[in-house]
Design a protein around this motif. Structure first.
Motif, mmCIF file in Angstrom:
data_model
loop_
_atom_site.group_PDB
_atom_site.id
_atom_site.type_symbol
_atom_site.label_atom_id
_atom_site.label_comp_id
_atom_site.label_asym_id
_atom_site.label_seq_id
_atom_site.Cartn_x
_atom_site.Cartn_y
_atom_site.Cartn_z
ATOM 1 N N PRO A 1 -5.236 3.045 -1.778
ATOM 2 C CA PRO A 1 -6.267 2.032 -1.580
ATOM 3 C C PRO A 1 -7.406 2.575 -0.710
ATOM 4 C CG PRO A 1 -4.073 1.128 -1.162
ATOM 5 C CD PRO A 1 -3.916 2.606 -1.264
ATOM 6 N N ARG A 2 -8.618 2.128 -0.992
ATOM 7 C CA ARG A 2 -9.758 2.588 -0.183
ATOM 8 C C ARG A 2 -9.570 2.213 1.283
ATOM 9 N NH1 ARG A 2 -14.444 -0.195 1.178
ATOM 10 N NH2 ARG A 2 -14.121 -1.717 -0.479
ATOM 11 N N ALA A 3 -9.054 1.014 1.549
ATOM 12 C CA ALA A 3 -8.846 0.597 2.935
ATOM 13 C C ALA A 3 -7.872 1.528 3.654
ATOM 14 C CB ALA A 3 -8.337 -0.845 2.974
ATOM 15 N N ALA A 4 -6.874 2.032 2.916
ATOM 16 C CA ALA A 4 -5.919 2.957 3.531
ATOM 17 C C ALA A 4 -6.590 4.286 3.869
ATOM 18 C CB ALA A 4 -4.735 3.186 2.598
ATOM 19 N N LEU A 5 -7.457 4.780 2.966
ATOM 20 C CA LEU A 5 -8.181 6.015 3.260
ATOM 21 C C LEU A 5 -9.080 5.843 4.474
ATOM 22 C CD1 LEU A 5 -8.983 8.907 2.531
ATOM 23 C CD2 LEU A 5 -10.678 7.961 0.952
ATOM 24 N N GLU A 6 -9.731 4.696 4.575
ATOM 25 C CA GLU A 6 -10.578 4.440 5.752
ATOM 26 C C GLU A 6 -9.735 4.409 7.019
ATOM 27 O OE1 GLU A 6 -14.078 1.743 3.650
ATOM 28 O OE2 GLU A 6 -12.282 0.778 4.445
ATOM 29 N N ASP B 1 0.842 -1.198 0.000
ATOM 30 C CA ASP B 1 0.000 0.000 0.000
ATOM 31 C C ASP B 1 0.877 1.247 0.000
ATOM 32 O OD1 ASP B 1 -2.206 -1.573 0.058
ATOM 33 O OD2 ASP B 1 -2.739 -1.193 2.149
ATOM 34 N N VAL B 2 0.553 2.169 -0.889
ATOM 35 C CA VAL B 2 1.266 3.444 -0.978
ATOM 36 C C VAL B 2 0.272 4.524 -1.376
ATOM 37 C CG1 VAL B 2 3.484 2.406 -1.653
ATOM 38 C CG2 VAL B 2 1.854 3.107 -3.414
ATOM 39 N N VAL B 3 0.664 5.774 -1.170
ATOM 40 C CA VAL B 3 -0.013 6.913 -1.774
ATOM 41 C C VAL B 3 0.758 7.258 -3.044
ATOM 42 C CG1 VAL B 3 -0.643 9.347 -1.540
ATOM 43 C CG2 VAL B 3 -0.839 7.809 0.427
ATOM 44 N N SER C 1 -1.539 13.795 3.832
ATOM 45 C CA SER C 1 -0.321 13.071 3.478
ATOM 46 C C SER C 1 0.540 12.801 4.707
ATOM 47 C CB SER C 1 0.489 13.866 2.451
ATOM 48 O OG SER C 1 -0.215 14.067 1.257
ATOM 49 N N LEU C 2 0.680 13.803 5.567
ATOM 50 C CA LEU C 2 1.520 13.634 6.756
ATOM 51 C C LEU C 2 0.899 12.633 7.727
ATOM 52 C CD1 LEU C 2 2.660 17.329 7.339
ATOM 53 C CD2 LEU C 2 3.930 15.468 6.294
ATOM 54 N N ARG C 3 -0.429 12.620 7.809
ATOM 55 C CA ARG C 3 -1.083 11.605 8.630
ATOM 56 C C ARG C 3 -0.853 10.213 8.051
ATOM 57 N NH1 ARG C 3 -6.754 12.017 8.663
ATOM 58 N NH2 ARG C 3 -6.785 14.126 7.804
ATOM 59 N N ALA C 4 -0.879 10.114 6.721
ATOM 60 C CA ALA C 4 -0.628 8.821 6.086
ATOM 61 C C ALA C 4 0.784 8.338 6.385
ATOM 62 C CB ALA C 4 -0.851 8.937 4.576
ATOM 63 N N GLY D 1 2.680 4.951 8.541
ATOM 64 C CA GLY D 1 3.504 3.993 7.808
ATOM 65 C C GLY D 1 3.131 3.808 6.359
ATOM 66 N N LEU D 2 2.353 4.739 5.788
ATOM 67 C CA LEU D 2 1.965 4.633 4.380
ATOM 68 C C LEU D 2 2.879 5.538 3.566
ATOM 69 C CD1 LEU D 2 -0.282 3.209 2.718
ATOM 70 C CD2 LEU D 2 -1.535 5.367 2.788
ATOM 71 N N PRO D 3 3.833 4.977 2.819
ATOM 72 C CA PRO D 3 4.777 5.814 2.071
ATOM 73 C C PRO D 3 4.094 6.486 0.883
ATOM 74 C CG PRO D 3 5.148 3.515 1.554
ATOM 75 C CD PRO D 3 4.113 3.543 2.644
ATOM 76 N N LEU D 4 4.718 7.552 0.402
ATOM 77 C CA LEU D 4 4.183 8.330 -0.709
ATOM 78 C C LEU D 4 5.270 8.478 -1.757
ATOM 79 C CD1 LEU D 4 2.054 11.523 -0.362
ATOM 80 C CD2 LEU D 4 3.987 11.502 -1.918
ATOM 81 N N PHE D 5 4.898 8.312 -3.026
ATOM 82 C CA PHE D 5 5.865 8.487 -4.096
ATOM 83 C C PHE D 5 5.168 9.082 -5.305
ATOM 84 C CE2 PHE D 5 3.888 4.817 -5.788
ATOM 85 C CZ PHE D 5 4.213 4.769 -7.136
ATOM 86 N N THR D 6 5.955 9.622 -6.228
ATOM 87 C CA THR D 6 5.417 10.137 -7.482
ATOM 88 C C THR D 6 5.802 9.180 -8.601
ATOM 89 O OG1 THR D 6 7.364 11.524 -7.887
ATOM 90 C CG2 THR D 6 5.548 12.525 -6.699
ATOM 91 N N ASN D 7 4.843 8.897 -9.468
ATOM 92 C CA ASN D 7 5.026 7.938 -10.546
ATOM 93 C C ASN D 7 5.316 8.691 -11.839
ATOM 94 O OD1 ASN D 7 4.789 5.970 -12.558
ATOM 95 N ND2 ASN D 7 3.142 4.896 -11.490
ATOM 96 N N PRO D 8 6.546 8.615 -12.380
ATOM 97 C CA PRO D 8 6.897 9.389 -13.577
ATOM 98 C C PRO D 8 6.242 8.869 -14.854
ATOM 99 C CG PRO D 8 8.702 7.941 -12.983
ATOM 100 C CD PRO D 8 7.687 7.828 -11.880
ATOM 101 N N ASN D 9 5.568 7.720 -14.786
ATOM 102 C CA ASN D 9 4.831 7.233 -15.952
ATOM 103 C C ASN D 9 3.488 7.940 -16.109
ATOM 104 O OD1 ASN D 9 6.750 5.167 -16.752
ATOM 105 N ND2 ASN D 9 6.130 4.078 -14.909
ATOM 106 N N LEU D 10 3.155 8.784 -15.152
ATOM 107 C CA LEU D 10 1.926 9.558 -15.164
ATOM 108 C C LEU D 10 2.296 11.031 -15.217
ATOM 109 C CD1 LEU D 10 0.265 7.733 -12.130
ATOM 110 C CD2 LEU D 10 0.336 6.959 -14.503
ATOM 111 N N ALA D 11 1.374 11.876 -15.633
ATOM 112 C CA ALA D 11 1.622 13.327 -15.635
ATOM 113 C C ALA D 11 0.291 14.049 -15.755
ATOM 114 C CB ALA D 11 2.558 13.738 -16.777
ATOM 115 N N ALA D 12 0.242 15.263 -15.216
ATOM 116 C CA ALA D 12 -0.940 16.118 -15.355
ATOM 117 C C ALA D 12 -0.477 17.553 -15.504
ATOM 118 C CB ALA D 12 -1.869 15.967 -14.147
#
Length: 584
Positions: free
Chosen positions: A375-380, A298-300, A398-401, A405-416
């Motif tokens: 993941p929805r379970a992580a948001l819950e 699970d990640v953000v 994000s800081l609460r996540a 223990g929920l790490p956060l990363f940026t996926n370079p295969n995506l863009a907006a």
């Protein structure tokens, strides 16, 4: 080898072997063509007619920001090790796959020739992910040896997905209903032009909280509204509700979604929060859905964010919170900045030299609600966005996540693409909530942040910018108030009053919006006359120009300027006295 007719993965079959799509071609060009394709000038991908019709000796390259496959997310966050390039073509073409790594020469990994008058599907075997360098970027290159047509190119795997995810995409809009409708229409169009995108769209549902007055004109479900604006052919739920601001609307929609999921056996297991002011291709959504299917932890997930106005310029690629800025010059790391640090801010992708800077997996402290997937379970588990925050709700979540223990990363295969904007009112919200977040998530006491406000006093008072000074004074007075409405159920009336007062104060300084060319001429004339041109906020310490020379403050994100004139001493002294008293 045949294309699967199923709306679920896999996308292709060769006898008993199934190939699952990981990463297709992004052909919905946003802003700049060279971020998507390299090749002969006559080549322009067409969604409905195939990827590209090519004459003999023409070439098409996918070694670009949007069509390269960055391996780091797949290597570190999934069990995918087997790779193939699926080639769907007719005519006579040579396809090569290259591998780029920062600081190294490009290698050719594999080559395939398709020579067939009829449309043919081929799978080109590639080295295992574990055999490729860390931080590698893979890309395809097609040469037409005769008149040919390339219909599809996609990186795929024989590794079955861990799950068949269902993705809920949460969006909220206030005043941007037409923009959101156009975005949803483009998603539906993409699905009509290919079974892979149709399969992805079938596993998505869109939730829209629309707080715009008169929203029925854009999202109405009555026959008259449908005749004027037929809703796109997607799984869409539109909820109309009063405007509760950024955090309030996000939290409200998330609460409604989670409540709905409690009564469904087929509820989406993945959640993606999108902004209403963004451009994103459906291929990015399809790539994200595929990543969710193979994700092993699970990640953000967030993504690189570029600017609408300068589409080859990166605004941010994730952010760090509470880390030292270089200017702080504290090797012990004992102080924290009120401001978050944007990663890759200002990086230009006009050429190809910066592409491999995205090769390493980029972990960050926070992601914005422009694109926020988990993941929805992580948001819950971590809870809802902070409803009282009009800015910074995404950072706080994000800081609460991360704290859980929920790490956060940026996926370079995506863009907006998104257009950042700023004003005195937005600065007030950003700094007020930044102070609250720092005091909540940092081990530092309040004294660690006093220098920030002291510096704002010096820089704005020195140039007689009382409007700018008022922003930070309002923040400090709010922080020390015994009866503040911030973070209480009565926050909404407070913000309406506070923001209106700041906008009125700023309006007294006569801000004007000009076209970019005229603004450049004005800035040149100001400097030629001995004046100064400075940012309207965080300008640094300067003296007011002597001898009546003009001082111009520029809000570049809005294209606005205002001229600051010397303030009456009594007004200036009163503002400074209130500021110092509040600090004390």
């Amino acid at each position: 080898m045949v294309q699967s007719d199923s709306l679920a993965m896999p996308a292709w079959r060769d006898g008993a072997v199934a190939y699952h799509a990981l990463h297709g071609v992004d052909r919905q060009i946003v802003g700049s063509r060279h971020l998507f394709f390299a090749g002969d000038a006559t080549l322009l991908p067409d969604e409905s007619a195939g990827l590209s019709a090519m004459r003999a000796d023409e070439w098409l390259g996918g070694g670009t920001f949007r069509n390269s496959l960055y391996l780091a997310p797949w290597a570190q966050l999934t069990d995918v090790r087997d790779l193939r390039l699926i080639v769907d073509a007719s005519g006579d073409v040579r396809v090569r796959v290259g591998c780029a790594v920062k600081g190294r020469a490009v290698d050719t990994l594999a080559e395939l020739r398709v020579c067939s008058q009829a449309r043919a599907l081929r799978a080109l075997a590639l080295p295992a992910v574990t055999d490729l360098p860390q931080g590698a970027r893979l890309f395809w290159h097609v040469d037409a040896l005769a008149p040919s047509c390339v219909h599809e190119l996609a990186f795929a795997t024989r590794t079955p997905p861990r799950r068949q995810p269902r993705l809920a995409i949460l969006m909220r809009t206030f005043g941007r209903g037409a923009d959101v409708r156009a975005l949803l229409d483009r998603f539906a169009d993409a699905a009509r032009h290919g079974p892979r995108h149709a399969a992805a769209l079938d596993r998505m549902e869109f939730w829209l909280l629309d707080s715009t007055a008169g929203a029925n004109a854009v999202f109405g479900d009555e026959p008259a509204a449908q005749a004027r604006h037929p809703l796109p052919a997607i799984n869409l739920r539109v909820i109309r509700a009063p405007n509760l601001g950024g955090g309030g609307n996000a939290s409200h929609l998330a609460r409604l979604f989670l409540d709905h999921c409690a009564d469904r056996s087929d509820a989406p297991d993945e959640v993606l929060i999108l902004d209403d002011d963004l451009s994103i291709s459906f291929e990015s959504l399809a790539r994200y859905l595929a990543f969710c299917g193979w994700r092993s932890r699970d990640v953000v997930c967030s993504l690189p964010l570029l600017m609408h106005s300068r589409p080859t310029t990166v605004w941010e690629d994730g952010g760090l919170w509470g880390r030292l800025h270089a200017a702080d010059n504290d090797p012990q790391g004992g102080t924290r900045s009120l401001f978050p640090t944007l990663l890759k801010h200002g990086t230009s992708l006009d050429g190809y030299d910066k592409l491999d800077d995205f090769g390493s997996l980029n972990t960050a402290d926070y992601a914005t609600f422009v694109f926020f997937g988990l993941p929805r379970a992580a948001l819950e588990r971590i809870g809802l966005p902070a409803a009282f925050f009009l800015r910074g709700d995404d950072i706080e979540l994000s800081l609460r996540a991360r704290a859980q223990g929920l790490p956060l990363f940026t996926n370079p295969n995506l863009a907006a693409w998104h257009e950042p904007g700023h004003s005195h009112a937005q600065e007030y919200m950003a700094i007020l909530h930044a102070a609250i977040i720092n005091l909540s998530y940092s081990s530092n006491a309040a004294d660690a942040y006093l220098r920030f406000f002291e510096e704002r006093l010096y820089e704005h008072a020195a140039i007689d910018d009382l409007a700018g000074l008022a922003v930070y004074l309002a923040v400090i007075e709010e922080l020390v108030s015994d009866d503040s409405s911030v973070l209480t159920p009565h926050f909404a009336p407070h913000y309406l009053q506070a923001l209106a007062a700041l906008e009125m104060h700023a309006g007294d300084t006569s801000a004007h919006r000009l076209p970019e060319l005229e603004r450049e001429r004005l800035e040149a004339r100001t400097r030629e006359s001995g004046g100064q041109v400075l940012p309207f906020l965080h300008a640094g310490y300067h003296r007011h120009p002597p001898g009546g020379a003009p001082l111009l403050l520029v809000n570049a994100s809005r294209g606005e300027y205002r001229q600051v004139r010397p303030a009456p001493f009594a007004h200036k002294a009163d503002s400074m006295a209130r500021f110092v008293h509040a600090l004390a």
